[in-house]
Design a protein around this motif. Sequence first.
Motif, PDB file in Angstrom:
ATOM      1  N   MET A   1     102.655  29.036  -8.585  1.00  0.00           N
ATOM      2  CA  MET A   1     102.264  30.241  -9.312  1.00  0.00           C
ATOM      3  C   MET A   1     103.410  31.248  -9.290  1.00  0.00           C
ATOM      4  O   MET A   1     103.971  31.548  -8.239  1.00  0.00           O
ATOM      5  CB  MET A   1     101.018  30.865  -8.669  1.00  0.00           C
ATOM      6  CG  MET A   1     100.560  32.127  -9.375  1.00  0.00           C
ATOM      7  SD  MET A   1      98.974  32.731  -8.744  1.00  0.00           S
ATOM      8  CE  MET A   1      99.309  32.840  -6.986  1.00  0.00           C
ATOM      9  N   PRO A 140      96.728  41.483 -13.671  1.00  0.00           N
ATOM     10  CA  PRO A 140      96.328  40.279 -14.396  1.00  0.00           C
ATOM     11  C   PRO A 140      95.003  40.499 -15.121  1.00  0.00           C
ATOM     12  O   PRO A 140      94.104  41.165 -14.616  1.00  0.00           O
ATOM     13  CB  PRO A 140      96.201  39.223 -13.289  1.00  0.00           C
ATOM     14  CG  PRO A 140      96.023  39.996 -12.031  1.00  0.00           C
ATOM     15  CD  PRO A 140      96.788  41.266 -12.214  1.00  0.00           C
ATOM     16  N   TYR A 142      92.103  38.390 -17.517  1.00  0.00           N
ATOM     17  CA  TYR A 142      91.643  37.091 -17.986  1.00  0.00           C
ATOM     18  C   TYR A 142      90.500  37.277 -18.991  1.00  0.00           C
ATOM     19  O   TYR A 142      89.386  36.816 -18.799  1.00  0.00           O
ATOM     20  CB  TYR A 142      91.189  36.235 -16.797  1.00  0.00           C
ATOM     21  CG  TYR A 142      92.319  35.925 -15.854  1.00  0.00           C
ATOM     22  CD1 TYR A 142      93.190  34.868 -16.099  1.00  0.00           C
ATOM     23  CD2 TYR A 142      92.534  36.714 -14.732  1.00  0.00           C
ATOM     24  CE1 TYR A 142      94.251  34.600 -15.251  1.00  0.00           C
ATOM     25  CE2 TYR A 142      93.583  36.447 -13.879  1.00  0.00           C
ATOM     26  CZ  TYR A 142      94.446  35.394 -14.135  1.00  0.00           C
ATOM     27  OH  TYR A 142      95.487  35.137 -13.304  1.00  0.00           O
ATOM     28  N   TRP A 180      98.273  43.210  -7.548  1.00  0.00           N
ATOM     29  CA  TRP A 180      98.254  42.039  -8.422  1.00  0.00           C
ATOM     30  C   TRP A 180      97.570  40.863  -7.737  1.00  0.00           C
ATOM     31  O   TRP A 180      96.739  40.179  -8.337  1.00  0.00           O
ATOM     32  CB  TRP A 180      99.682  41.683  -8.816  1.00  0.00           C
ATOM     33  CG  TRP A 180      99.815  40.545  -9.780  1.00  0.00           C
ATOM     34  CD1 TRP A 180      99.681  40.577 -11.137  1.00  0.00           C
ATOM     35  CD2 TRP A 180     100.126  39.185  -9.453  1.00  0.00           C
ATOM     36  NE1 TRP A 180      99.893  39.328 -11.675  1.00  0.00           N
ATOM     37  CE2 TRP A 180     100.167  38.459 -10.664  1.00  0.00           C
ATOM     38  CE3 TRP A 180     100.379  38.517  -8.249  1.00  0.00           C
ATOM     39  CZ2 TRP A 180     100.446  37.094 -10.698  1.00  0.00           C
ATOM     40  CZ3 TRP A 180     100.657  37.162  -8.291  1.00  0.00           C
ATOM     41  CH2 TRP A 180     100.689  36.465  -9.504  1.00  0.00           C
ATOM     42  N   LEU A 184      93.598  38.831  -8.578  1.00  0.00           N
ATOM     43  CA  LEU A 184      93.475  37.444  -9.024  1.00  0.00           C
ATOM     44  C   LEU A 184      92.126  36.865  -8.620  1.00  0.00           C
ATOM     45  O   LEU A 184      91.654  37.101  -7.507  1.00  0.00           O
ATOM     46  CB  LEU A 184      94.600  36.591  -8.422  1.00  0.00           C
ATOM     47  CG  LEU A 184      96.019  36.865  -8.916  1.00  0.00           C
ATOM     48  CD1 LEU A 184      97.012  36.040  -8.099  1.00  0.00           C
ATOM     49  CD2 LEU A 184      96.157  36.536 -10.404  1.00  0.00           C
ATOM     50  N   ASN A 187      89.780  31.236  -8.183  1.00  0.00           N
ATOM     51  CA  ASN A 187      90.238  29.959  -8.724  1.00  0.00           C
ATOM     52  C   ASN A 187      91.719  29.973  -9.061  1.00  0.00           C
ATOM     53  O   ASN A 187      92.314  28.951  -9.359  1.00  0.00           O
ATOM     54  CB  ASN A 187      89.420  29.566  -9.961  1.00  0.00           C
ATOM     55  CG  ASN A 187      89.636  30.531 -11.117  1.00  0.00           C
ATOM     56  OD1 ASN A 187      89.709  31.737 -10.902  1.00  0.00           O
ATOM     57  ND2 ASN A 187      89.713  30.007 -12.328  1.00  0.00           N
ATOM     58  N   LYS A 188      92.333  31.166  -9.046  1.00  0.00           N
ATOM     59  CA  LYS A 188      93.773  31.296  -9.275  1.00  0.00           C
ATOM     60  C   LYS A 188      94.544  31.463  -7.968  1.00  0.00           C
ATOM     61  O   LYS A 188      95.662  30.986  -7.824  1.00  0.00           O
ATOM     62  CB  LYS A 188      94.065  32.490 -10.186  1.00  0.00           C
ATOM     63  CG  LYS A 188      93.540  32.350 -11.608  1.00  0.00           C
ATOM     64  CD  LYS A 188      94.351  31.324 -12.384  1.00  0.00           C
ATOM     65  CE  LYS A 188      93.881  31.226 -13.824  1.00  0.00           C
ATOM     66  NZ  LYS A 188      94.663  30.240 -14.593  1.00  0.00           N
ATOM     67  N   LEU A 189      93.954  32.185  -7.034  1.00  0.00           N
ATOM     68  CA  LEU A 189      94.638  32.424  -5.756  1.00  0.00           C
ATOM     69  C   LEU A 189      93.758  31.906  -4.621  1.00  0.00           C
ATOM     70  O   LEU A 189      92.965  32.631  -4.043  1.00  0.00           O
ATOM     71  CB  LEU A 189      94.940  33.909  -5.564  1.00  0.00           C
ATOM     72  CG  LEU A 189      95.728  34.246  -4.286  1.00  0.00           C
ATOM     73  CD1 LEU A 189      97.114  33.594  -4.317  1.00  0.00           C
ATOM     74  CD2 LEU A 189      95.871  35.746  -4.108  1.00  0.00           C
ATOM     75  N   ASP A 190      93.903  30.629  -4.343  1.00  0.00           N
ATOM     76  CA  ASP A 190      93.224  30.071  -3.187  1.00  0.00           C
ATOM     77  C   ASP A 190      94.260  29.930  -2.059  1.00  0.00           C
ATOM     78  O   ASP A 190      95.398  30.392  -2.188  1.00  0.00           O
ATOM     79  CB  ASP A 190      92.588  28.724  -3.537  1.00  0.00           C
ATOM     80  CG  ASP A 190      93.589  27.737  -4.138  1.00  0.00           C
ATOM     81  OD1 ASP A 190      94.802  27.933  -3.969  1.00  0.00           O
ATOM     82  OD2 ASP A 190      93.142  26.768  -4.781  1.00  0.00           O
ATOM     83  N   ALA A 193      97.488  28.104  -3.173  1.00  0.00           N
ATOM     84  CA  ALA A 193      98.329  28.886  -4.095  1.00  0.00           C
ATOM     85  C   ALA A 193      99.032  30.025  -3.366  1.00  0.00           C
ATOM     86  O   ALA A 193     100.183  30.330  -3.615  1.00  0.00           O
ATOM     87  CB  ALA A 193      97.471  29.437  -5.241  1.00  0.00           C
ATOM     88  N   TYR A 194      98.304  30.624  -2.421  1.00  0.00           N
ATOM     89  CA  TYR A 194      98.906  31.721  -1.649  1.00  0.00           C
ATOM     90  C   TYR A 194     100.067  31.225  -0.799  1.00  0.00           C
ATOM     91  O   TYR A 194     101.126  31.840  -0.760  1.00  0.00           O
ATOM     92  CB  TYR A 194      97.845  32.398  -0.765  1.00  0.00           C
ATOM     93  CG  TYR A 194      98.394  33.580   0.003  1.00  0.00           C
ATOM     94  CD1 TYR A 194      98.565  34.812  -0.617  1.00  0.00           C
ATOM     95  CD2 TYR A 194      98.740  33.444   1.340  1.00  0.00           C
ATOM     96  CE1 TYR A 194      99.068  35.896   0.089  1.00  0.00           C
ATOM     97  CE2 TYR A 194      99.251  34.528   2.050  1.00  0.00           C
ATOM     98  CZ  TYR A 194      99.399  35.746   1.415  1.00  0.00           C
ATOM     99  OH  TYR A 194      99.906  36.812   2.111  1.00  0.00           O
TER     100      TYR A 194
END
Length: 200
Positions: A1, A140, A142, A180, A184, A187-190, A193-194
């Motif tokens: 990401m 962000p 969505y 930011w 999130l 489902n974008k920052l789990d 991803a972190y």
Amino acid sequence: MALPDCTLAVLRRRRVLPDARRAAALDALVVLTLGDDAAYLRRLPEPGRWQGLQRRDKPTPLSMRSTTLANERQTTALLAYAKTGASSFERLSLAGKVLRELAARKPGVVGLLVNGAIGDAALWYEALLTAAWTETFTLPLYRSRRSHPWRLNTIELYAAPALDTDRIQASARAGNLVRWLTALPPNKLDVGAYRALPGQ
């Protein structure tokens, strides 16, 4: 990401008060002063307009009012009132309200001017700079219908005392990154991803 673009508006320092020519190059000019300093308003471009704002009603600390200058650019003129001995929270709250007031027009070039007669003028400048660099940061979004974000290009800082602008900029960038990340969805920052973010 990928991380967000945390580029901040360019800061330009001017040693003197803005004259009519400089004001005409601004989309907005924010002036922070004391409610009883009418003499200061006479030193501003188009002083009659600022004095007219002052006469609307009795100035109240931590309030603001606005008008438009009579130049081709129709510069937004926003007059805000400081509170003597204001707390950090009060300074940042007023600064945030000032920048949100400008958001509808989405100015690209904003001038900031604080009356040097205010004892903690440097702290008010810092609050306004912080608000300018955070309120114009794009979080962000969505949604199917995307709005057009406000991108502030330049901040003109007039007659300001010495400021640690490097520290203020670093703090704004860090705060914007935190905002930011917290905006999130899960489902974008789990966790994965972190951990994969640069610098982790």
